[in-house]
Design an enzyme around this catalytic site. Structure first.
Site, PDB file in Angstrom:
ATOM      1  CB  SER A 204      47.208  43.123  47.183  1.00  0.00           C
ATOM      2  OG  SER A 204      45.822  42.850  47.103  1.00  0.00           O
ATOM      3  CE1 TYR A 217      47.665  39.551  51.540  1.00  0.00           C
ATOM      4  CE2 TYR A 217      46.024  40.972  50.512  1.00  0.00           C
ATOM      5  CZ  TYR A 217      47.100  40.107  50.401  1.00  0.00           C
ATOM      6  OH  TYR A 217      47.626  39.814  49.156  1.00  0.00           O
TER       7      TYR A 217
END
Length: 312
Positions: A204, A217
């Protein structure tokens, strides 16, 4: 001489058109020749019929429907994790259309059932990636594989001061531990078979830029990037390539729901030079490229799919 050149150019155009037509038609070939009986379409619409290239005009952006006929994975075995929804599901379908024998892994049986209804040639594994023993048995029995896409992930979004032990553990188990474990199993199979392979880990842009409420995350995705580099270094001598794709917000069904608020989305889009979020096809095309022989000299890389977010 001019006439002969024109004839040769015409013959070359016809040969290329025939080749593209044959490869596109092969998406519906029997299982032994192509991706079993998966129909030649993506979940985002029917594939366009092949035809001669336009004589002029600006090139149009490629989607996975355009790219796949040129990227053949015929006869190669692929495992895709997190394949029940979104990016993972689209990758599984695209690989099957391109001739691969695909095994789709998800912990949600209903998602796998609907996937096989959409694309009957895909095999499925229903297992929770946090369960190491179950994963070892299931993936070990389903292999060997030559291609692996580690897509499964969870997003436990909490402010730093409120991060819970359970959220941390679940995120580490799936976003990092499961990638390491599944990759170990598959890479050992590749080495035992003596075949080259390719692994793509779905990371990501959050691995590169801090985001509020994303402490866990962001951290697990950063760890995934470094894990991928170490994997690339150690597996390279075995002819196994390892790369990551690092998308910005992607317009999956969940992405559209989470970013439907114009005020929330505007703050992010305003930092993206291309002025938009990524579509699922943008990520699928990048993954297919990194799995294919067209990226044969690429390993240990992070391919940003962020519309320029990190340069803004």
């Amino acid at each position: 001489m001019i006439l002969q050149s024109r004839v040769r150019a015409t013959e070359l155009h016809l040969c290329l058109s025939c080749r593209i037509s044959l490869e596109t038609a092969s998406c519906c070939a029997p299982p032994a020749e192509a991706g079993k009986d998966c129909p030649a379409r993506s979940p985002y619409g029917a594939a366009p019929l092949p035809g001669p290239a336009p004589a002029s005009g600006p090139p149009r952006p490629q989607s996975s429907r355009d790219m796949e006929p040129h990227l053949s994975f015929r006869g190669r075995r692929a495992l895709v994790t997190g394949a029940g929804k979104g990016i993972g599901r689209a990758v599984a379908v695209a690989l099957s259309r391109a001739g691969a024998r695909v095994t789709a892994l998800s912990r949600t049986a209903a998602d796998l059932e609907s996937l096989t209804q959409e694309c009957p040639g895909i095999e499925t594994l229903c297992v929770d990636l946090a369960d190491w023993e179950a994963v070892e048995a299931a993936v070990g029995a389903a292999g060997p594989f030559e291609l692996l896409v580690n897509n499964a992930a969870v997003a436990e979004l909490q402010p730093f001061l409120e991060v819970t032990r359970s959220a941390l553990q679940r995120s580490l188990d799936v976003n990092f531990g499961a990638v390491l474990h599944v990759s170990q199993i598959v890479a050992r199979q590749m080495i035992a078979q003596g075949v080259p392979g390719a692994i793509v880990n779905v990371s990501s842009q959050a691995s590169k830029r801090a985001l509020r409420d994303h402490a866990v995350y962001c951290s697990t995705k950063s760890a995934l990037d470094m894990l991928s580099k170490v994997m690339a270094m150690e597996l390279g001598p075995h002819k196994i390539r390892v790369n990551t794709v690092n998308p910005t917000v992607v317009m999956t069904d969940m992405g559209r729901i989470n970013w439907s608020d114009p005020q929330k989305s505007a703050a992010m889009i305003n930092r993206i030079p291309l002025g938009k979020f990524a579509e699922v096809d943008d990520v699928v095309n990048s993954i297919l490229f990194l799995l294919s022989d067209k990226s044969a000299m690429t390993t240990g890389s992070s391919l940003m799919i962020d519309g320029g977010f990190l340069v803004s």
